[in-house]
Design a protein around this motif. Structure first.
Motif: not given
Length: 476
Positions: A327-329, A363-364, A368-370, A442-443
């Protein structure tokens, strides 16, 4: 003799002109300073309203029948005092006052002023009507929230506090006293300001010297001194500006930078949505859109720099919860839909089902995906694709997420640069689309924080593949 008489007549005019120009320049600088601090005060007033008003409302409702002494000793007043002291800690705020809509001082960090009537104050009436009114003054002594101050420049700002529930209703007027001594000194004492003032005087002096061309010997001497002075000043200005810029950048990466930026974004959104009625001119909407986009871009840059600084300092907190990674992805990819269309690059999903829920920082993971997918979109030419796939590694009790693109790719040397903070590769696409050079480093740090592993492979002209593995159960 005639030239000398003309010189004596022109000298007062030149001096008066220089004084007027410098005075005007100083006024403009201080006006801009005042406007910036007023914006911060307005934002802080709304923070007070959003966080304190719900608890403070009962005291406001019954304050009309209470004496000033009763208000001072009321537990709610003491509670607000503690909250105000906490919220203003580390800021330039010296004093906070809250007025009722009738102009009565319901709260002041100086308890002696509680109960005073300011209903006739012009500044109060302006704020009551939704405006902002300020007064700049110099104080030899000021008793602030966090202790006395000496020889300070204080900006008193009367600002409206609006209802947290929306509707644009003014629920109180707040007066916030801000110490702007350092800000005024930094602005008026900056090298470029002094150079500008000096340039004004020197320009007038040169014009005056042209009129006195007959005094050639004096004119040559003045001209030589002028050139030498400019050279020395320019060298000092360059060196000083470089040091100042570095120090200011590091010092201002805090809420003092975010607060006015959030105000800019918020007010631009007010203009875009025409909250208070139609603007009328389409061009103003376009300008507000530009301001809004630039504000979000700058906020993103600031957040990236601050995130990296926090990671390096070991001050990042994780908010762990049990989530469904699919769902997050999917939600993150939905957010990137407009970017995909703008770049002309297709996002392909190969999300395995089912993927077990995992304990991690939602959130992290989303960030990462974004970061990875937006980076792939940026460096993939129109017509290309970005594929996001997932699979479960039961042996390692981990979920693997893979992002691969058909972009320009990188050589080993370029990849080393890209994984270095602020490292940017010089090519046509990177030059055209910009960036801070913080996305990949950062990722990788975010992945490490979540107890995962990060691997990247890239081939020039073929594309880039990033694989990350995150534990299903958070690392202890």
């Amino acid at each position: 003799m005639l030239t000398r008489r003309f010189a004596w007549l022109g000298l007062p005019i030149v001096i008066l002109t220089a004084v007027l120009l410098i005075g005007t320049y100083r006024y403009v600088v201080l006006f801009n300073l005042q406007s910036s601090v007023e914006g911060v005060a307005a934002s802080m007033a709304q923070i007070f309203a959003n966080t304190l008003w719900k608890d403070y409302q009962p005291l406001v409702d019954r304050s009309a029948t209470m004496s000033a002494d009763e208000i001072r000793v009321d537990p709610l007043t003491r509670g607000v005092d503690r909250e105000v002291s906490t919220i203003t800690a580390g800021t330039r705020v010296l004093k906070v006052k809250i007025y009722s809509l009738a102009g009565i001082t319901l709260y002041s960090s100086d308890p002696k002023q509680i109960g005073s009537d300011y209903s006739k104050s012009p500044h109060f009436l302006i704020a009551l009507d939704g405006g902002i009114a300020s007064n700049l003054s110099r104080r030899s002594h000021f008793d602030g929230i966090h202790g006395p101050r000496s020889n300070v420049v204080v900006l008193e700002s009367y600002v409206p506090a609006y209802s947290p529930s929306g509707g644009g209703n003014v629920i109180a007027v707040m007066e916030i006293y801000t110490d702007v001594t350092e800000l005024e000194g930094n602005i008026l004492g900056r090298a470029e300001v002094l150079v500008a003032m000096l340039a004004i005087v020197l320009s007038l002096a040169m014009s005056y010297g042209v009129q006195l061309w007959v005094l050639r010997r004096a004119e040559r001497r003045l001209h030589h001194e002028h050139v030498e002075r400019l050279k020395i000043t320019a060298d000092l200005a360059v060196e000083h500006e470089a040091n100042r810029a570095k120090s200011a950048f590091l010092a201002n990466m805090s809420h003092e930078l975010r607060t006015p930026l959030n105000a800019i974004i918020g007010f631009s959104e007010v203009l875009l949505t025409e909250t208070f009625g139609p603007i009328g001119q389409k061009r103003y909407i376009e300008y507000a859109t530009d301001i809004n986009m630039a504000g979000y871009h700058l906020l993103h840059v600031i957040d990236e720099v601050l995130d990296l600084s926090k990671i390096e300092a070991g001050k990042v907190d994780l908010n762990l919860s049990v989530i469904d990674p699919t769902d997050v992805i999917a939600a993150a990819l939905d957010m990137l839909g407009p970017d995909s269309e703008r770049h002309g690059v297709e996002i392909r999903r190969a999300l395995a089902a089912p993927i077990p829920v995992m304990e991690t920082d939602e959130g992290k993971l989303r960030q990462i995906i974004l970061n990875l997918v937006s980076n792939s979109l940026k460096y993939t030419r129109p017509g290309g694709s970005v594929t996001v796939s997932t699979e479960v590694d039961t042996d390692l009790s981990a979920t693997q997420i893979t992002i691969s693109d058909t972009g320009v790719g990188m050589s080993e040397d370029e990849l080393a640069v890209a994984m270095t903070p602020f490292g940017r590769i010089n090519n046509a696409i990177s030059d055209a689309r910009g960036g801070t050079g913080l996305g990949l480093p950062l990722t990788k740090n975010f992945v490490n924080l979540l107890g995962g592993s990060f691997r990247i492979e890239s081939t020039p002209g073929v594309g880039t593949t990033v694989s990350i593995q995150l534990p299903i159960i958070a690392a202890s």
